[in-house]
Motif scaffolding. Structure first.
Motif, PDB file in Angstrom:
ATOM      1  N   ILE A  64      40.155  28.868  38.087  1.00 16.12           N
ATOM      2  CA  ILE A  64      39.098  28.025  38.664  1.00 16.12           C
ATOM      3  C   ILE A  64      38.222  27.399  37.575  1.00 16.12           C
ATOM      4  O   ILE A  64      37.800  26.254  37.694  1.00 16.12           O
ATOM      5  N   ILE A  65      37.985  28.126  36.509  1.00 17.41           N
ATOM      6  CA  ILE A  65      37.151  27.614  35.416  1.00 17.41           C
ATOM      7  C   ILE A  65      37.891  26.576  34.576  1.00 17.41           C
ATOM      8  O   ILE A  65      37.362  25.509  34.267  1.00 17.41           O
TER       9      ILE A  65
ATOM     10  N   LEU B 210      40.789  39.090  40.434  1.00 20.85           N
ATOM     11  CA  LEU B 210      39.569  38.291  40.381  1.00 20.85           C
ATOM     12  C   LEU B 210      39.467  37.549  39.049  1.00 20.85           C
ATOM     13  O   LEU B 210      39.140  36.352  39.017  1.00 20.85           O
ATOM     14  N   ALA B 211      39.783  38.233  37.942  1.00 20.16           N
ATOM     15  CA  ALA B 211      39.728  37.592  36.622  1.00 20.16           C
ATOM     16  C   ALA B 211      40.778  36.487  36.530  1.00 20.16           C
ATOM     17  O   ALA B 211      40.507  35.407  35.987  1.00 20.16           O
TER      18      ALA B 211
ATOM     19  N   SER C 196      45.172  25.981  33.269  1.00 20.54           N
ATOM     20  CA  SER C 196      44.781  27.301  32.784  1.00 20.54           C
ATOM     21  C   SER C 196      45.101  27.382  31.290  1.00 20.54           C
ATOM     22  O   SER C 196      45.771  26.500  30.735  1.00 20.54           O
TER      23      SER C 196
ATOM     24  N   SER D 102      44.053  28.333  43.274  1.00 24.17           N
ATOM     25  CA  SER D 102      43.958  29.668  42.669  1.00 24.17           C
ATOM     26  C   SER D 102      44.002  30.777  43.713  1.00 24.17           C
ATOM     27  O   SER D 102      44.662  31.800  43.501  1.00 24.17           O
TER      28      SER D 102
ATOM     29  N   TRP E 259      40.008  43.782  40.070  1.00 27.45           N
ATOM     30  CA  TRP E 259      39.301  43.031  39.039  1.00 27.45           C
ATOM     31  C   TRP E 259      40.267  42.117  38.296  1.00 27.45           C
ATOM     32  O   TRP E 259      39.900  41.016  37.880  1.00 27.45           O
TER      33      TRP E 259
ATOM     34  N   THR F 292      47.058  33.613  43.876  1.00 25.80           N
ATOM     35  CA  THR F 292      46.849  35.063  43.832  1.00 25.80           C
ATOM     36  C   THR F 292      47.554  35.775  44.983  1.00 25.80           C
ATOM     37  O   THR F 292      47.811  36.969  44.896  1.00 25.80           O
TER      38      THR F 292
ATOM     39  N   ILE G 177      40.013  25.839  43.316  1.00 24.92           N
ATOM     40  CA  ILE G 177      39.673  27.022  44.110  1.00 24.92           C
ATOM     41  C   ILE G 177      40.775  27.320  45.112  1.00 24.92           C
ATOM     42  O   ILE G 177      41.272  28.451  45.186  1.00 24.92           O
TER      43      ILE G 177
ATOM     44  N   ALA H 113      39.504  33.549  38.555  1.00 27.98           N
ATOM     45  CA  ALA H 113      38.347  32.953  37.875  1.00 27.98           C
ATOM     46  C   ALA H 113      38.778  32.104  36.686  1.00 27.98           C
ATOM     47  O   ALA H 113      38.254  30.997  36.484  1.00 27.98           O
TER      48      ALA H 113
END
Length: 138
Positions: free
Chosen positions: A71-72, A64-65, A80, A107, A61, A111, A104, A68
């Motif tokens: 990406i946002i 993933l966070a 970021s 990121s 998680w 990761t 996308i 995210a």
């Protein structure tokens, strides 16, 4: 005789081949600011992962966070939260809006960590080279 890609001379300073200044605004971001930014982003991503979700799968998680948040915020505020706090900006080499696919791809590669550790003489990580971006000082 034509010059092939592998024959390019290394940059004298980071960003020279990209037409960026050696220092100051719009120069390539250096290691110190990058590390501080990623630490800020990593800490922010840990909050929902460990405090709200927790458990044995919190690490997934957390990743993933982290992705995210990248990406946002890259297409909406130009970087970021960590990037913006330390005065950095992610821009496409071709100019214009960064779009959705670049954040996308960038990121997902960040990761994986390894692409972020492989740099060229312009201090662009593999993730930035694939996405066609560069991290600059704002």
């Amino acid at each position: 005789m034509s010059q092939s890609f592998g024959d390019l001379a290394p940059s004298v300073y980071p960003g020279e081949r990209l037409g960026l200044p050696e220092s100051g605004p719009r120069s390539v971001a250096r290691v110190g600011r990058r590390l501080i930014a990623v630490c800020i982003d990593w800490a922010l991503a840990s909050l929902p992962a460990y405090l709200l979700i927790g458990g044995p799968n919190a690490m997934w998680w957390h990743l993933l966070a982290f992705a995210a948040l990248q990406i946002i915020f890259i297409p909406t505020i130009g970087g970021s939260l960590g990037h913006r706090i330390v005065g950095l900006h992610v821009v496409p080499i071709a100019g214009g809006w960064i779009g959705l696919w670049r954040p996308i791809v960038r990121s997902l590669l960040v990761t994986l960590v390894i692409p972020a550790l492989v740099w060229d003489s312009d201090q662009r990580g593999f993730h930035d080279k694939i996405a066609g971006t560069v991290l600059i000082r704002a």
